[in-house]
Design a protein around this motif. Structure first.
Motif, short mmCIF file in Angstrom:
data_model
loop_
_atom_site.label_atom_id
_atom_site.label_comp_id
_atom_site.label_asym_id
_atom_site.label_seq_id
_atom_site.Cartn_x
_atom_site.Cartn_y
_atom_site.Cartn_z
N MET A 117 0.86 -1.19 0.00
CA MET A 117 0.00 0.00 0.00
C MET A 117 0.89 1.24 0.00
N GLY A 118 0.75 2.08 -1.03
CA GLY A 118 1.59 3.25 -1.15
C GLY A 118 0.82 4.53 -0.97
N LEU A 119 1.52 5.63 -1.14
CA LEU A 119 0.91 6.94 -1.04
C LEU A 119 0.36 7.38 -2.39
N ILE A 120 -0.76 8.09 -2.35
CA ILE A 120 -1.31 8.69 -3.56
C ILE A 120 -1.53 10.18 -3.29
N CYS A 121 -1.62 10.93 -4.38
CA CYS A 121 -1.93 12.35 -4.29
C CYS A 121 -3.21 12.61 -5.06
N GLY A 122 -4.24 13.05 -4.35
CA GLY A 122 -5.47 13.49 -4.98
C GLY A 122 -5.36 14.96 -5.31
N ILE A 123 -5.87 15.36 -6.46
CA ILE A 123 -5.79 16.75 -6.91
C ILE A 123 -7.18 17.22 -7.36
N ASP A 124 -7.54 18.41 -6.94
CA ASP A 124 -8.80 19.01 -7.39
C ASP A 124 -8.64 20.52 -7.41
N GLU A 125 -9.60 21.18 -8.04
CA GLU A 125 -9.54 22.63 -8.17
C GLU A 125 -10.84 23.26 -7.70
N ALA A 126 -10.76 24.56 -7.44
CA ALA A 126 -11.95 25.37 -7.13
C ALA A 126 -11.80 26.71 -7.83
N GLY A 127 -12.90 27.17 -8.39
CA GLY A 127 -12.90 28.48 -9.02
C GLY A 127 -12.73 28.47 -10.53
N ARG A 128 -12.75 27.30 -11.11
CA ARG A 128 -12.56 27.21 -12.56
C ARG A 128 -13.66 27.94 -13.33
N GLY A 129 -14.89 27.83 -12.88
CA GLY A 129 -16.01 28.45 -13.59
C GLY A 129 -16.37 29.84 -13.11
N CYS A 130 -15.55 30.42 -12.27
CA CYS A 130 -15.82 31.76 -11.74
C CYS A 130 -15.56 32.84 -12.79
N LEU A 188 -8.12 30.99 -9.41
CA LEU A 188 -8.32 29.55 -9.51
C LEU A 188 -7.36 28.92 -8.50
N PHE A 189 -7.84 27.94 -7.74
CA PHE A 189 -7.00 27.24 -6.76
C PHE A 189 -6.98 25.76 -7.12
N ILE A 190 -5.78 25.17 -7.15
CA ILE A 190 -5.61 23.76 -7.41
C ILE A 190 -4.84 23.19 -6.22
N ALA A 191 -5.42 22.15 -5.60
CA ALA A 191 -4.84 21.59 -4.38
C ALA A 191 -4.43 20.14 -4.58
N GLY A 192 -3.33 19.77 -3.94
CA GLY A 192 -2.88 18.39 -3.88
C GLY A 192 -2.91 17.91 -2.44
N PHE A 193 -3.29 16.65 -2.25
CA PHE A 193 -3.41 16.07 -0.92
C PHE A 193 -2.86 14.65 -0.96
N VAL A 194 -1.90 14.35 -0.08
CA VAL A 194 -1.24 13.04 -0.08
C VAL A 194 -1.67 12.24 1.15
N CYS A 195 -2.01 10.96 0.90
CA CYS A 195 -2.33 10.04 1.99
C CYS A 195 -2.07 8.61 1.53
N GLU A 196 -2.19 7.66 2.45
CA GLU A 196 -2.09 6.25 2.09
C GLU A 196 -3.23 5.92 1.14
N GLU A 197 -2.96 5.10 0.16
CA GLU A 197 -3.95 4.78 -0.87
C GLU A 197 -5.26 4.25 -0.28
N GLU A 198 -5.18 3.43 0.74
CA GLU A 198 -6.38 2.84 1.32
C GLU A 198 -6.80 3.51 2.64
N GLN A 199 -6.25 4.68 2.92
CA GLN A 199 -6.55 5.35 4.19
C GLN A 199 -8.03 5.69 4.27
N GLU A 200 -8.65 5.38 5.40
CA GLU A 200 -10.08 5.65 5.59
C GLU A 200 -10.26 7.08 6.10
N LEU A 201 -10.68 7.95 5.20
CA LEU A 201 -10.89 9.35 5.56
C LEU A 201 -12.37 9.74 5.53
N PHE A 202 -13.18 8.95 4.81
CA PHE A 202 -14.60 9.29 4.72
C PHE A 202 -15.26 9.27 6.10
#
Length: 192
Positions: free
Chosen positions: A1-14, A19-33
């Protein structure tokens, strides 16, 4: 089980602000929900800010901001590509898998030994992307509150720079400000 980086943005349609683009790193199977993590659009502003604090204090995060002036000069696609590449470069020593919410990678080139994937509705399917969504949306909300203090006539605290009826009416009455994306608005016949 490795680390992944999720990426998303906010403000694209403004039509105003950055525009803000964020990266977030965690364990691939980490329970965050279980923390109450969801797509940022499904959370109240107060809940987003509460979660943002927890995420920033406990995980590796990175946010890229692109201004309205940069958007007018370079265009959204180029700036999203640059932001994706900056985030991947920043986190490539930590992880090799990057997942961006959406259906296009904007031709971003991942660093050697890494991969960039896209995932439609990724902000509801992958916790790391949901977390990135929260970070980006909080950055956009924070900027909108600050811009509202500088330009109160546009109501940015309410609509965060999106093209609401009230926002268009304010532009017709007051004209464009320096924080508006003129390239978006000239197509609609709204001039500076």
């Amino acid at each position: 089980m490795g680390l992944i980086c999720g990426i998303d943005e906010a403000g694209r349609g403004c039509i105003a602000g950055s525009l803000f683009i964020a990266g977030f790193v965690c364990e691939e199977e980490q329970e965050l929900f279980s923390l109450g993590i969801k797509d940022s659009k499904k959370l109240s502003k107060s809940k987003r800010f509460a979660l943002e604090s927890t995420l920033r204090d406990n995980f590796a995060t990175y946010i890229v901001q692109k201004s309205a002036a940069q958007i007018d000069t370079q265009g959204l696609s180029v700036l999203i590509q640059e932001a994706l590449e900056e985030i991947m470069e920043h986190f490539s020593p930590l992880c090799s898998r990057f997942i961006f919410d959406g259906n296009t990678s904007f031709n971003a080139s991942p660093p050697s030994g890494t991969q960039l994937e896209t995932l439609i509705k990724g902000d509801t399917l992958v916790a790391a992307i949901s977390c990135a969504s929260i970070l980006a949306k909080c950055a956009k909300d924070r900027e909108s509150l600050e811009l509202d203090r500088q330009f109160p006539q546009y109501g940015l605290a309410k609509h965060a720079g999106y093209g609401t009826k009230a926002h268009y009416e304010a532009i017709k009455h007051y004209g464009l400000s320096p924080i508006h994306r003129a390239s978006f608005l000239t197509r609609l016949g709204l001039e500076r």
